[in-house]
Design a protein around this motif. Structure first.
Motif, PDB file in Angstrom:
ATOM      1  N   TYR A  81       0.773  -1.146  -0.325  1.00 33.15           N
ATOM      2  CA  TYR A  81       0.075  -0.088  -0.173  1.00 33.15           C
ATOM      3  C   TYR A  81       0.914   1.277  -0.285  1.00 33.15           C
ATOM      4  O   TYR A  81       1.768   0.971   1.227  1.00 33.15           O
ATOM      5  CB  TYR A  81      -0.527   0.099   1.186  1.00 33.15           C
ATOM      6  CG  TYR A  81      -1.872   1.622   1.073  1.00 33.15           C
ATOM      7  CD1 TYR A  81      -2.152   1.873   0.390  1.00 33.15           C
ATOM      8  CD2 TYR A  81      -1.453   2.079   2.564  1.00 33.15           C
ATOM      9  CE1 TYR A  81      -2.851   3.238   0.358  1.00 33.15           C
ATOM     10  CE2 TYR A  81      -2.727   2.772   2.879  1.00 33.15           C
ATOM     11  CZ  TYR A  81      -2.931   3.844   2.143  1.00 33.15           C
ATOM     12  OH  TYR A  81      -3.625   4.728   1.841  1.00 33.15           O
ATOM     13  N   GLU A 102       0.753   5.313  -0.401  1.00 37.88           N
ATOM     14  CA  GLU A 102      -0.164   6.368   0.717  1.00 37.88           C
ATOM     15  C   GLU A 102       0.894   7.377   0.351  1.00 37.88           C
ATOM     16  O   GLU A 102       1.510   8.099   0.428  1.00 37.88           O
ATOM     17  CB  GLU A 102      -0.213   6.197   2.543  1.00 37.88           C
ATOM     18  CG  GLU A 102      -1.240   7.475   2.536  1.00 37.88           C
ATOM     19  CD  GLU A 102      -1.663   6.895   3.741  1.00 37.88           C
ATOM     20  OE1 GLU A 102      -2.788   6.379   4.356  1.00 37.88           O
ATOM     21  OE2 GLU A 102      -1.161   6.694   4.823  1.00 37.88           O
ATOM     22  N   HIS A 144      -7.220   9.144   3.099  1.00 36.58           N
ATOM     23  CA  HIS A 144      -6.209   8.008   2.605  1.00 36.58           C
ATOM     24  C   HIS A 144      -6.242   8.482   1.278  1.00 36.58           C
ATOM     25  O   HIS A 144      -7.332   8.536   0.220  1.00 36.58           O
ATOM     26  CB  HIS A 144      -6.418   7.101   3.249  1.00 36.58           C
ATOM     27  CG  HIS A 144      -6.749   6.358   4.293  1.00 36.58           C
ATOM     28  ND1 HIS A 144      -5.500   6.900   5.364  1.00 36.58           N
ATOM     29  CD2 HIS A 144      -7.875   5.738   5.438  1.00 36.58           C
ATOM     30  CE1 HIS A 144      -5.897   6.237   6.715  1.00 36.58           C
ATOM     31  NE2 HIS A 144      -6.958   6.077   6.505  1.00 36.58           N
ATOM     32  N   SER A 157      -4.427   6.175  -2.598  1.00 40.30           N
ATOM     33  CA  SER A 157      -3.287   5.832  -3.133  1.00 40.30           C
ATOM     34  C   SER A 157      -2.735   6.198  -4.220  1.00 40.30           C
ATOM     35  O   SER A 157      -3.035   7.274  -4.466  1.00 40.30           O
ATOM     36  CB  SER A 157      -4.355   4.642  -3.318  1.00 40.30           C
ATOM     37  OG  SER A 157      -3.231   3.839  -3.730  1.00 40.30           O
ATOM     38  N   ILE A 182      -8.925  -0.804   3.109  1.00 35.82           N
ATOM     39  CA  ILE A 182      -6.920  -0.708   2.945  1.00 35.82           C
ATOM     40  C   ILE A 182      -6.498  -1.838   4.258  1.00 35.82           C
ATOM     41  O   ILE A 182      -5.907  -3.058   3.704  1.00 35.82           O
ATOM     42  CB  ILE A 182      -6.066   0.731   4.282  1.00 35.82           C
ATOM     43  CG1 ILE A 182      -6.280   1.814   2.883  1.00 35.82           C
ATOM     44  CG2 ILE A 182      -4.787   0.411   3.607  1.00 35.82           C
ATOM     45  CD1 ILE A 182      -5.996   2.929   3.374  1.00 35.82           C
ATOM     46  N   ARG A 213      -7.677  -5.586   2.543  1.00 36.92           N
ATOM     47  CA  ARG A 213      -6.529  -6.165   1.604  1.00 36.92           C
ATOM     48  C   ARG A 213      -5.273  -6.116   2.531  1.00 36.92           C
ATOM     49  O   ARG A 213      -4.576  -6.755   1.355  1.00 36.92           O
ATOM     50  CB  ARG A 213      -6.134  -4.280   0.181  1.00 36.92           C
ATOM     51  CG  ARG A 213      -7.307  -4.586  -0.392  1.00 36.92           C
ATOM     52  CD  ARG A 213      -7.270  -3.464  -1.090  1.00 36.92           C
ATOM     53  NE  ARG A 213      -8.726  -3.222  -2.256  1.00 36.92           N
ATOM     54  CZ  ARG A 213      -8.768  -2.954  -3.187  1.00 36.92           C
ATOM     55  NH1 ARG A 213      -7.738  -3.305  -4.358  1.00 36.92           N
ATOM     56  NH2 ARG A 213      -9.867  -2.638  -3.349  1.00 36.92           N
ATOM     57  N   VAL A 251       3.397  -0.523   3.918  1.00 40.13           N
ATOM     58  CA  VAL A 251       2.990   0.133   3.448  1.00 40.13           C
ATOM     59  C   VAL A 251       4.365   1.632   3.391  1.00 40.13           C
ATOM     60  O   VAL A 251       5.573   1.235   4.241  1.00 40.13           O
ATOM     61  CB  VAL A 251       2.578   1.165   5.008  1.00 40.13           C
ATOM     62  CG1 VAL A 251       2.142   2.513   4.774  1.00 40.13           C
ATOM     63  CG2 VAL A 251       1.366  -0.164   5.442  1.00 40.13           C
ATOM     64  N   TRP A 262      -5.456  -1.469  12.583  1.00 42.50           N
ATOM     65  CA  TRP A 262      -4.202  -1.679  11.774  1.00 42.50           C
ATOM     66  C   TRP A 262      -3.169  -2.546  12.867  1.00 42.50           C
ATOM     67  O   TRP A 262      -2.841  -3.047  12.140  1.00 42.50           O
ATOM     68  CB  TRP A 262      -3.586   0.141  11.740  1.00 42.50           C
ATOM     69  CG  TRP A 262      -4.626   1.049  10.139  1.00 42.50           C
ATOM     70  CD1 TRP A 262      -6.057   0.734  10.597  1.00 42.50           C
ATOM     71  CD2 TRP A 262      -4.100   0.917   9.167  1.00 42.50           C
ATOM     72  NE1 TRP A 262      -6.006   1.734   9.043  1.00 42.50           N
ATOM     73  CE2 TRP A 262      -5.103   1.359   8.187  1.00 42.50           C
ATOM     74  CE3 TRP A 262      -3.033   0.563   8.721  1.00 42.50           C
ATOM     75  CZ2 TRP A 262      -4.734   1.854   7.095  1.00 42.50           C
ATOM     76  CZ3 TRP A 262      -2.450   0.805   7.154  1.00 42.50           C
ATOM     77  CH2 TRP A 262      -3.417   1.828   6.464  1.00 42.50           C
TER      78      TRP A 262
END
Length: 267
Positions: free
Chosen positions: A145, A147, A153, A155, A193, A196, A201, A221
């Motif tokens: 991911y 960011e 957030h 992508s 997120i 997935r 990250v 998280w």
């Protein structure tokens, strides 16, 4: 022939500044973006005339540029004001790795350096191929991911997603990478997120520092693989989020280094 080429160029974004310096054509640059940090000396040598979404039009006009280089639809308003004032403006809109190569070649040709530009681009392409070959040997590819903004957030853009693929990782939001506008890459729910389950990250925020500890502390998280194993990294925006030489060289190398370390542990 030399007198037919632009002698006074204003660069509204960083990538054309970096490229003209690499080509040894920095004497043509009369104004740069305030965000420019590559090469470092450009900030000391050249007047800063723009941010990304705003520019000092009077200051640019006073520099009497033959040509202004801009990037993306986000600079359309600046371009429009300059065009109305009679300035030649070239706005590039590259979003993919191949488009970056194409734009760099066009800029080199515009300053009479097509051959030297091709030599540089061949070396960059060879480095990309070498990294892709190393990544092809990975037993496992990390799910990543990337960011571009944290609140909300967001992508990452297409060239970063493609560079991640070359470097040996898989973007967990490949469908969003195809959206050229930042607002279309916003992820409405952080839960998406989490679901997935990225192994890594990476954050790169324009204008502010990315803080891994803040990512790890986001509610819900703690079970994300990247958080559990401490695989949260920053790549400076100047190294990856400008569609030019930096992304193709330093940005790609940093991605590959992060993915190689992960693969050595988890492959």
């Amino acid at each position: 022939m030399q007198h037919l080429l632009p002698q006074r160029i204003v660069c509204l974004t960083e990538e054309t500044t970096e490229w003209l310096y690499l080509l040894g054509q920095e004497a043509r640059i009369v104004g740069i973006s305030g965000y420019s940090v590559r090469p470092r000396r450009a900030r000391e040598e050249k007047p800063k005339v723009s941010a990304f979404l705003t520019a000092k039009i009077d200051k640019i006009l006073a520099l009497k540029p033959d040509c202004v280089f801009g990037f993306s639809d986000l600079q359309a308003d600046i371009a429009s004001l300059l065009i109305k004032a009679g300035v030649q403006v070239t706005v590039f809109n590259q979003r993919s790795v191949n488009e970056i190569f194409s734009v760099l070649y066009q800029v080199a040709a515009m300053v009479g350096q097509a051959e030297q530009g091709l030599a540089w681009l061949s070396r960059m392409r060879a480095e990309l191929d070498a990294i892709a070959q190393k990544a092809a040997g990975f037993k496992r590819r990390p799910r990543v991911y990337f960011e571009e903004w944290d609140e909300p957030h967001m992508s990452t853009i297409r060239w970063v997603s493609e560079l991640m693929g070359i470097a040996g990782g898989d973007d967990i939001f490949p469908e969003l990478a195809l959206q050229s506008m930042g607002r279309d890459r916003i992820i409405a729910s952080g839960q998406t997120i989490i679901d997935r389950a990225p192994d890594i990250v990476i954050g790169s925020l324009c204008g502010k520092k990315f803080r891994p500890e803040k990512v790890a502390a986001r509610p819900g998280w703690q079970d994300v693989p990247a958080v559990r194993t401490g695989q949260i990294f920053e790549i400076k925006s100047a190294d990856i989020l400008q569609p030019g030489p930096a992304a193709l060289t330093d940005g790609l190398a940093q991605l590959h280094h992060i993915f190689s370390q992960w693969e050595a542990l988890h492959g």
